[in-house]
Design a protein around this motif. Structure first.
Motif, mmCIF file in Angstrom:
data_model
loop_
_atom_site.group_PDB
_atom_site.id
_atom_site.type_symbol
_atom_site.label_atom_id
_atom_site.label_comp_id
_atom_site.label_asym_id
_atom_site.label_seq_id
_atom_site.Cartn_x
_atom_site.Cartn_y
_atom_site.Cartn_z
ATOM 1 N N ALA A 282 -71.619 29.570 106.243
ATOM 2 C CA ALA A 282 -70.456 30.273 105.528
ATOM 3 C C ALA A 282 -69.440 30.895 106.294
ATOM 4 N N GLY A 283 -69.753 31.058 107.586
ATOM 5 C CA GLY A 283 -68.787 31.580 108.303
ATOM 6 C C GLY A 283 -67.752 30.572 108.889
ATOM 7 N N SER A 284 -68.598 29.358 108.804
ATOM 8 C CA SER A 284 -67.434 28.132 109.222
ATOM 9 C C SER A 284 -66.420 27.991 108.053
ATOM 10 N N LEU A 285 -67.043 28.184 106.678
ATOM 11 C CA LEU A 285 -66.206 28.180 105.802
ATOM 12 C C LEU A 285 -65.225 29.262 105.667
ATOM 13 N N ASP B 220 -69.254 36.699 101.337
ATOM 14 C CA ASP B 220 -70.518 37.312 100.989
ATOM 15 C C ASP B 220 -71.641 36.629 101.441
ATOM 16 N N LEU B 221 -71.729 35.464 101.325
ATOM 17 C CA LEU B 221 -72.926 34.744 102.051
ATOM 18 C C LEU B 221 -72.853 34.834 103.634
ATOM 19 N N LYS B 222 -71.727 34.611 104.342
ATOM 20 C CA LYS B 222 -71.668 35.039 105.578
ATOM 21 C C LYS B 222 -72.330 36.304 105.928
ATOM 22 N N GLY B 223 -72.151 37.356 105.407
ATOM 23 C CA GLY B 223 -72.551 38.705 105.577
ATOM 24 C C GLY B 223 -74.332 38.665 105.093
ATOM 25 N N LEU B 224 -74.580 37.966 104.098
ATOM 26 C CA LEU B 224 -75.844 38.278 103.513
ATOM 27 C C LEU B 224 -76.730 37.179 104.079
ATOM 28 N N THR C 10 -71.384 19.770 112.471
ATOM 29 C CA THR C 10 -70.358 18.675 111.828
ATOM 30 C C THR C 10 -69.465 19.431 111.186
ATOM 31 N N LEU C 11 -69.749 20.548 110.344
ATOM 32 C CA LEU C 11 -69.038 21.236 109.507
ATOM 33 C C LEU C 11 -67.808 22.100 110.507
#
Length: 157
Positions: free
Chosen positions: A97-100, A80-84, A147-148
């Motif tokens: 969020a995309g990395s996660l 959701d955060l990746k999209g928002l 880094t992530l």
């Protein structure tokens, strides 16, 4: 003797849906942009609401353990955060969020995700919003994201 080639153009229903041959309706775009601008005052609260959900997913992992159910809940919060993130004027949140999500996308490998890397992503999202670091043009934001992403790449390799 052969017949000359014939070009057949199938109908394009998408063209009709986006405004015919002239393209997308400029008035519709202007209305959408105006509506988005009117809502932008609420973006901060909406982003906080999403972070609260992310915090809850992290808390559930800490109290109930890292199970397929708690992992999936965290994945959905991150997705959701990746999209928002970018919509809420935080493209850096979208990137982190995309990395996660990348680390957790494959449900079969999700359970192997190191909790320390999961927590680091969550902490980073929380920190960039708290400190209002919206883009990776900020040196701290760029360093966090890179880094992530490197840790995720190492894990997935």
């Amino acid at each position: 003797m052969s017949n000359p080639p014939q070009v057949i153009r199938p109908p394009n229903p998408l063209r009709a849906k986006v405004g015919g041959f002239g393209g997308i309706d400029a008035d519709a775009i202007a209305k959408a942009e105006a509506a988005l601008k009117a809502m932008s005052a609420q973006f901060g609260q909406w982003l906080q609401d999403e972070i609260t959900k992310l915090d809850q997913a992290q808390a559930d992992i800490r109290t109930r353990g890292y199970t397929p159910e708690t992992a999936e809940a965290l994945y959905f919060r991150a997705h959701d955060l990746k999209g928002l993130g970018a919509t809420y004027q935080y493209p850096l949140v979208t990137r982190i969020a995309g990395s996660l999500c990348r680390m957790m996308d494959d449900a079969d490998r999700r359970m192997a995700a190191p909790l320390a890397i999961l927590d680091a992503h969550i902490d980073a999202i929380r920190a960039v919003v708290r400190d209002e670091i919206q883009t990776d043009e900020h040196p701290v934001g760029r360093e966090l994201a890179e880094t992530l992403e490197a840790r995720v790449n190492e894990h997935l390799a």
